[in-house]
Enzyme design. Structure first.
Site, mmCIF file in Angstrom:
data_model
loop_
_atom_site.group_PDB
_atom_site.id
_atom_site.type_symbol
_atom_site.label_atom_id
_atom_site.label_comp_id
_atom_site.label_asym_id
_atom_site.label_seq_id
_atom_site.Cartn_x
_atom_site.Cartn_y
_atom_site.Cartn_z
ATOM 1 N N SER A 152 1.002 -1.265 0.326
ATOM 2 C CA SER A 152 -0.219 -0.142 0.121
ATOM 3 C C SER A 152 1.067 1.062 -0.101
ATOM 4 O O SER A 152 2.101 1.008 0.424
ATOM 5 C CB SER A 152 -0.948 0.064 1.367
ATOM 6 N N TYR A 165 -3.432 -1.691 9.930
ATOM 7 C CA TYR A 165 -3.092 -1.777 8.583
ATOM 8 C C TYR A 165 -1.938 -1.331 7.906
ATOM 9 O O TYR A 165 -1.260 -1.881 7.151
ATOM 10 C CB TYR A 165 -4.177 -1.186 7.895
HETATM 11 N N1 LIG Z 1 -8.617 -0.961 -2.560
HETATM 12 C C1 LIG Z 1 -7.785 -0.158 -2.257
HETATM 13 O O1 LIG Z 1 -7.706 1.032 -2.726
HETATM 14 C C2 LIG Z 1 -6.228 -0.706 -1.821
HETATM 15 C C3 LIG Z 1 -5.527 0.357 -1.731
HETATM 16 C C4 LIG Z 1 -4.116 -0.566 -1.296
HETATM 17 C C5 LIG Z 1 -4.045 -1.749 -1.054
HETATM 18 N N2 LIG Z 1 -5.134 -2.467 -1.180
HETATM 19 C C6 LIG Z 1 -5.038 -4.008 -0.670
HETATM 20 O O2 LIG Z 1 -5.474 -4.707 -1.735
HETATM 21 C C7 LIG Z 1 -5.943 -5.912 -1.378
HETATM 22 C C8 LIG Z 1 -7.323 -6.302 -1.938
HETATM 23 O O3 LIG Z 1 -8.126 -5.217 -1.622
HETATM 24 P P1 LIG Z 1 -9.661 -4.900 -2.286
HETATM 25 O O4 LIG Z 1 -9.950 -3.600 -2.141
HETATM 26 O O5 LIG Z 1 -9.784 -5.651 -3.228
HETATM 27 O O6 LIG Z 1 -10.263 -5.511 -0.921
HETATM 28 P P2 LIG Z 1 -11.508 -6.579 -0.850
HETATM 29 O O7 LIG Z 1 -12.124 -6.666 0.152
HETATM 30 O O8 LIG Z 1 -12.591 -6.337 -2.202
HETATM 31 O O9 LIG Z 1 -10.688 -8.196 -1.355
HETATM 32 C C9 LIG Z 1 -10.233 -8.583 -0.149
HETATM 33 C C10 LIG Z 1 -10.519 -10.110 -0.072
HETATM 34 O O10 LIG Z 1 -9.730 -10.711 0.749
HETATM 35 C C11 LIG Z 1 -10.635 -11.729 1.182
HETATM 36 N N3 LIG Z 1 -10.220 -12.238 2.552
HETATM 37 C C12 LIG Z 1 -10.389 -11.371 3.620
HETATM 38 N N4 LIG Z 1 -9.927 -11.998 4.733
HETATM 39 C C13 LIG Z 1 -9.269 -13.349 4.215
HETATM 40 C C14 LIG Z 1 -9.089 -14.502 4.805
HETATM 41 N N5 LIG Z 1 -8.634 -14.614 5.942
HETATM 42 N N6 LIG Z 1 -8.790 -15.571 3.953
HETATM 43 C C15 LIG Z 1 -8.740 -15.415 2.740
HETATM 44 N N7 LIG Z 1 -9.359 -14.520 2.081
HETATM 45 C C16 LIG Z 1 -9.671 -13.341 2.781
HETATM 46 C C17 LIG Z 1 -12.022 -11.123 1.143
HETATM 47 O O11 LIG Z 1 -13.000 -12.153 1.236
HETATM 48 C C18 LIG Z 1 -12.093 -10.366 -0.029
HETATM 49 O O12 LIG Z 1 -12.528 -11.087 -1.148
HETATM 50 C C19 LIG Z 1 -5.846 -5.969 0.172
HETATM 51 O O13 LIG Z 1 -4.672 -6.537 0.593
HETATM 52 C C20 LIG Z 1 -5.909 -4.541 0.468
HETATM 53 O O14 LIG Z 1 -5.434 -4.236 1.720
HETATM 54 C C21 LIG Z 1 -6.448 -2.138 -1.531
#
Ligand SMILES: NC(=O)c1ccc[n+]([C@@H]2O[C@H](COP(=O)([O-])OP(=O)(O)OC[C@H]3O[C@@H](n4cnc5c(N)ncnc54)[C@H](O)[C@@H]3O)[C@@H](O)[C@H]2O)c1
Length: 262
Positions: A152, A165
């Protein structure tokens, strides 16, 4: 070699297998779709079974070969079961994307120990365990394997109100570099994408008006990212030929957020 074949040779993933952990989420499914359109077979791995089914339907509708298995990244046995199923059905895992993640926001004095532990368990320990379990398999591949972790922007600029986080994602980048160091001569590459702001379910609730204003002021491109804008970086880092000398690199895809300061 003609020009089209040149690019295919450099970036193509025809017939390779990618396990996308957290692949039913917003960014995970987008990355899975990008890799799938680039020729990879996809194993969607996520704890949300309904979302896994929907993800596979969407991938199949795009003509992508995809299967799913539910997994809990905090449980090593569950990851081992995922690996064994993926190997049974596909023969070899070439790529792993670690996209499972959770978040929660509070002031520092309100940080709750249980939530801290839960975020660390999914984001950091889960990434470590998935790397451990799949590297064991990739080491047996003739041509190694490639891992993409998701960091991130807050690895470079700690964001307020998301203490666990931010610490977990800093840990993910450190882990990425350390794995790159450990397996540099053994055909395993490990990189990270550090996304800026791509509003989705898990982070939209944290975006109040003041935060949105701060994000826009801090982002030179003055807009959010579209998840599709992560795909090119993912393909570059994961592709066997295009990414062959890239390991241990956190790549910021953030509209310039980490480049800017007031
Ligand atoms: N969306 C953003 O702006 C953003 C920015 C920086 C980093 N991220 C990172 O990108 C990644 C994806 O984020 P996103 O926005 O797609 O979120 P999201 O919530 O849409 O996807 C996360 C997925 O992880 C799964 N998950 C959660 N806990 C779990 C576990 N214990 N075992 C297996 N699966 C599990 C959830 O079911 C979900 O489908 C994350 O690591 C998030 O921190 C996202």
């Amino acid at each position: 070699m003609d020009n089209a074949s040149f690019l295919q040779d450099l970036f193509g993933m025809q017939g390779q297998v990618a396990v996308v952990v957290g692949g039913a989420g917003a960014l995970g499914l987008c990355l899975a779709t990008g890799l799938g359109k680039n020729g990879a077979k996809i194993v969607v791995a996520d704890m949300n079974e309904d979302a896994c089914k929907t993800a596979v339907e969407k991938l199949s509708a795009e003509g992508i070969e995809a299967i799913y298995k539910t997994v809990n990244v905090t449980d090593k046995q569950s990851l081992i079961a995922l690996r064994e199923e993926a190997l049974k059905l596909t023969g070899q895992v070439d790529m792993l994307i670690n996209c499972a993640g959770i978040n929660a926001g509070t002031s520092f004095l309100e940080v709750d120990e249980n939530k801290w532990d839960a975020i660390m368990a999914v984001n950091l320990k889960g990434t470590m365990l998935a790397c451990q379990v799949f590297i064991e398999a990739m080491l047996k591949n003739k041509d190694g394997g490639s891992i993409l972790n998701i960091g991130s922007v807050n690895t470079a600029r700690p964001l307020s109100r998301v203490f666990a986080y931010a610490a977990s994602k800093a840990g993910v980048v450190n882990l990425t570099r350390n794995i790159a160091q450990e397996f540099g001569t053994q055909g395993i590459r490990c990189n990270a994408i550090c996304p800026g702001f791509f509003p989705a379910e898990q982070n939209r609730k944290l975006l109040d008006a003041k935060r949105v204003e701060n994000i826009m002021n801090g982002t030179p491109m003055r807009r959010y990212g579209d998840p599709n804008e992560l795909v090119g970086a993912a393909i570059l880092l994961l592709a066997k030929k295009a990414g062959s000398y890239i390991t241990g690199s956190p790549v910021y895809v953030d509209g310039g957020f980490t480049a800017s300061w007031f």
